[in-house]
Scaffold this motif. Structure first.
Motif, mmCIF file in Angstrom:
data_model
loop_
_atom_site.group_PDB
_atom_site.id
_atom_site.type_symbol
_atom_site.label_atom_id
_atom_site.label_comp_id
_atom_site.label_asym_id
_atom_site.label_seq_id
_atom_site.Cartn_x
_atom_site.Cartn_y
_atom_site.Cartn_z
ATOM 1 N N PRO A 35 0.832 -1.209 0.000
ATOM 2 C CA PRO A 35 0.000 0.000 0.000
ATOM 3 C C PRO A 35 0.867 1.260 0.000
ATOM 4 O O PRO A 35 1.834 1.363 0.759
ATOM 5 N N GLY A 36 0.540 2.197 -0.874
ATOM 6 C CA GLY A 36 1.268 3.457 -0.939
ATOM 7 C C GLY A 36 2.521 3.429 -1.786
ATOM 8 O O GLY A 36 3.191 4.462 -1.952
ATOM 9 N N ALA A 37 2.868 2.256 -2.336
ATOM 10 C CA ALA A 37 4.059 2.162 -3.182
ATOM 11 C C ALA A 37 3.824 2.883 -4.506
ATOM 12 O O ALA A 37 2.702 2.929 -5.019
ATOM 13 N N ARG A 38 4.886 3.452 -5.079
ATOM 14 C CA ARG A 38 4.819 4.115 -6.383
ATOM 15 C C ARG A 38 5.802 3.447 -7.336
ATOM 16 O O ARG A 38 6.979 3.290 -7.008
ATOM 17 N N LEU A 39 5.319 3.068 -8.491
ATOM 18 C CA LEU A 39 6.153 2.445 -9.509
ATOM 19 C C LEU A 39 6.417 3.454 -10.617
ATOM 20 O O LEU A 39 5.488 3.941 -11.258
ATOM 21 N N LEU A 40 7.677 3.770 -10.822
ATOM 22 C CA LEU A 40 8.081 4.739 -11.839
ATOM 23 C C LEU A 40 8.907 4.024 -12.899
ATOM 24 O O LEU A 40 9.820 3.264 -12.579
ATOM 25 N N GLY A 41 8.561 4.299 -14.158
ATOM 26 C CA GLY A 41 9.361 3.733 -15.233
ATOM 27 C C GLY A 41 8.780 2.487 -15.859
ATOM 28 O O GLY A 41 9.380 1.901 -16.761
ATOM 29 N N GLY A 42 7.649 2.036 -15.396
ATOM 30 C CA GLY A 42 6.979 0.921 -16.063
ATOM 31 C C GLY A 42 7.272 -0.434 -15.445
ATOM 32 O O GLY A 42 8.177 -0.611 -14.623
ATOM 33 N N ASP A 43 6.475 -1.399 -15.863
ATOM 34 C CA ASP A 43 6.560 -2.765 -15.354
ATOM 35 C C ASP A 43 7.811 -3.449 -15.914
ATOM 36 O O ASP A 43 8.402 -3.007 -16.895
ATOM 37 N N ALA A 44 8.214 -4.536 -15.253
ATOM 38 C CA ALA A 44 9.366 -5.302 -15.713
ATOM 39 C C ALA A 44 9.265 -6.707 -15.150
ATOM 40 O O ALA A 44 8.592 -6.944 -14.148
ATOM 41 N N GLU A 45 9.935 -7.630 -15.802
ATOM 42 C CA GLU A 45 9.982 -9.004 -15.317
ATOM 43 C C GLU A 45 11.149 -9.143 -14.353
ATOM 44 O O GLU A 45 12.297 -8.859 -14.711
ATOM 45 N N ILE A 46 10.872 -9.583 -13.098
ATOM 46 C CA ILE A 46 11.886 -9.682 -12.054
ATOM 47 C C ILE A 46 12.246 -11.150 -11.833
ATOM 48 O O ILE A 46 11.370 -11.990 -11.611
ATOM 49 N N THR A 47 13.550 -11.433 -11.897
ATOM 50 C CA THR A 47 14.019 -12.814 -11.744
ATOM 51 C C THR A 47 14.717 -13.068 -10.407
ATOM 52 O O THR A 47 14.960 -14.217 -10.044
ATOM 53 N N SER A 48 15.057 -12.003 -9.688
ATOM 54 C CA SER A 48 15.673 -12.168 -8.369
ATOM 55 C C SER A 48 15.577 -10.852 -7.610
ATOM 56 O O SER A 48 15.354 -9.795 -8.208
ATOM 57 N N ILE A 49 15.742 -10.931 -6.290
ATOM 58 C CA ILE A 49 15.800 -9.739 -5.437
ATOM 59 C C ILE A 49 17.147 -9.784 -4.727
ATOM 60 O O ILE A 49 17.480 -10.784 -4.074
ATOM 61 N N GLU A 50 17.936 -8.707 -4.860
ATOM 62 C CA GLU A 50 19.283 -8.698 -4.285
ATOM 63 C C GLU A 50 19.575 -7.361 -3.610
ATOM 64 O O GLU A 50 19.206 -6.310 -4.126
ATOM 65 N N ARG A 51 20.262 -7.415 -2.461
ATOM 66 C CA ARG A 51 20.728 -6.193 -1.801
ATOM 67 C C ARG A 51 22.217 -5.983 -2.015
ATOM 68 O O ARG A 51 22.746 -4.932 -1.686
ATOM 69 N N ASP A 52 22.906 -6.984 -2.543
ATOM 70 C CA ASP A 52 24.347 -6.910 -2.818
ATOM 71 C C ASP A 52 24.527 -6.745 -4.323
ATOM 72 O O ASP A 52 24.194 -7.648 -5.102
ATOM 73 N N SER A 53 25.070 -5.602 -4.733
ATOM 74 C CA SER A 53 25.208 -5.322 -6.172
ATOM 75 C C SER A 53 26.110 -6.337 -6.862
ATOM 76 O O SER A 53 26.000 -6.541 -8.077
#
Length: 494
Positions: free
Chosen positions: A13-31
């Motif tokens: 709730p309250g999130a804003r998505l800028l730049g359009g949708d995308a297909e996400i294959t992983s979530i990472e905090r380490d670049s």
């Protein structure tokens, strides 16, 4: 795992998505772990701001970033998912992204100041003896059946945790046994995990640098019992509580599922009788309700390990393991690395290496060593840097009271001056040391050599604080250091 970025945004709730949708294959905090299709989590830490690595992440194939910042400069083609609370967002989207892997396995969580590691290994041994495929997430290592992986924290962060659980699900684990730290419970690292059995070992002073008060520390631990009590997708939830520890009252107040209590002194569902301790093992009789008492010989020693055996047995009973498997696995168990571990190199005295780094843990180990030692106790110990300073004089006093010879030395000093840490420990030593021999040797190798050099036949040298660790964290960096290796080297030089 593949999800649409819009799917993740819709959960918040309250999130804003800028730049359009995308297909996400992983979530990472380490670049450095970014691959094609990743969502890069931009955390602004005390020392590193992940936003500065956005260009690197984009070049590595990231499709979007997750941030709390109102405005962020990003390369073309990179979407931005903006949220008010980054950690709260991760707690929601990460378990969802990995399709809630904990729901596919039984999950046993073990919390408490001391005993988590040994209890977790005992539970793992029982489950495997009963034919289960078991994953272990703990202080020493992560295991998937017999395969071993290194670990950095008692409980990994929510991203690594869910990745691990997803891998365990993929490898068809039946059960996951997990050490659950108070930090993990307070920081949401176990978000999205449906626990089935929760075990409480004990509560003694530790981590007050973080929690500030024992009440806060107890409440953090109690969060595990809130979690195991929640309605979920699996049946058969149980809390296993130490009836001899006063903090169990707090855990029970947060519990809304069946309880198995265990203890030695108090009335409990599961108890130990006829306990006999020796240096290399112990005998005891397990008593559980109307069931036939079970007499055991186990390759562990110390009253603290009696409690660990009871806690593990309680967890196994909660998971409906057969009594025969419980007994057979316990009798075959030989110990845990760095937990009251005997170093044998042909010497006529004993050397014990133990991870104890709290006042209670230290007292338990020294009292156990005293009970099985004909000669003197020589204690080598210090305290870690950048951690709870209030326990330093307490541990100094305990060492001076319970040992015959005291050798203060560095633990993991981290960014602190090791000599200054020892000065604080010494304030507890001096009022009670009397005429006992006492040394303050900053270099840990020198201290271990000194202690072993003083040992005579029948003595026990107890080296405390680091246990299984094969490193030492100094201000200048981390070096290789293993108490067991150093002790063997010292013995070999006699």
């Amino acid at each position: 795992m593949v999800k649409r970025l819009q799917e993740l945004a819709d959960l918040l709730p309250g999130a804003r998505l800028l730049g359009g949708d995308a297909e996400i294959t992983s979530i990472e905090r380490d670049s450095r772990r970014i691959g094609e299709g990743a969502l890069f989590v931009c955390i602004s830490g005390a020392h590193v701001d992940a936003h500065s690595f956005i260009p690197n992440a984009a070049r590595a194939g990231a499709r979007a970033i997750l941030t709390e910042r109102e405005t962020v400069d990003v390369p073309d083609g990179l979407s931005v998912l903006h949220v008010q609370d980054l950690q709260a967002a991760l707690d929601v989207i990460v378990p969802y992204f990995y399709d809630y892997p904990a729901r596919s396995m039984r999950v046993i969580g073990i919390t408490g100041t001391n005993g988590k590691t040994t209890t977790s290994y005992l539970v793992r041994a029982i489950l495997r003896h009963a034919g289960k495929r078991v994953g272990l997430i703990g202080t020493i290592q992560i295991m998937m059946e017999d395969e071993v992986f290194p670990t950095a924290n008692t409980t990994p962060d929510v991203i690594v945790m869910q990745q691990l659980l997803a891998e365990m699900r993929a490898r068809s684990m039946d059960t996951v046994v997990m050490e659950v730290s108070s930090h993990a419970l307070d920081q949401g690292r176990v978000a999205g995990i449906e626990f089935d059995t929760a075990v409480f070992t004990n509560l003694t002073q530790d981590h007050l640098d973080y929690h500030k008060t024992m009440e806060n520390y107890a409440r953090a631990k109690a969060r595990l019992f809130d979690l195991v009590s929640e309605a979920g997708t699996k049946a058969g939830k149980t809390a296993v509580l130490n009836a001899d520890d006063a903090a169990s009252a707090t855990m029970r107040a947060h519990t809304r599922c069946p309880v198995i209590s265990y203890g030695v002194e108090s009335k409990a569902d599961l108890t130990a009788r006829d306990v006999h301790l020796a240096q290399d093992g112990m005998e005891l009789t397990l008593v559980h309700g109307e069931a036939e008492p079970v007499k055991l010989h186990i390759g562990l020693t110390g009253l603290f390990n009696v409690y660990n055996v009871l806690a593990a047995t309680g967890a196994a009973l909660a998971e409906k393991m057969p009594a025969a498997d419980i007994a057979a696995a316990l009798c075959a168990f030989t110990g845990v690395p760095g937990r009251f571990e005997l170093v044998r190199a042909g010497q006529d005295f004993s050397v014990i290496v133990d991870y104890a780094h709290t006042p209670d843990g230290m007292e338990n180990v020294l009292r156990t060593a005293r009970a099985v030692t004909a000669g003197r106790i020589i204690a080598v110990f210090g305290c870690g840097g950048d951690r709870d300073r209030t326990k330093r004089p307490i541990m100094g006093r305990i060492g001076a009271e319970l040992a015959d010879i005291v050798v203060l030395t560095s633990d993991n000093p981290r960014t602190e001056d090791p000599a200054a840490i020892l000065d604080e420990v010494e304030t507890g030593v001096l009022p009670v040391i009397g005429a006992k021999p006492y040394e303050k040797l900053v270099d840990r190798r020198t201290a271990i050599f000194h202690a072993i050099g003083r040992a005579k036949a029948g003595d026990t040298v107890v080296i405390l604080g680091k246990g299984h660790e094969n490193y030492q964290i100094l201000k200048g960096g981390t070096i290789h250091f293993d108490d067991r290796e150093t002790a063997r080297e010292a013995i070999g030089g006699l």
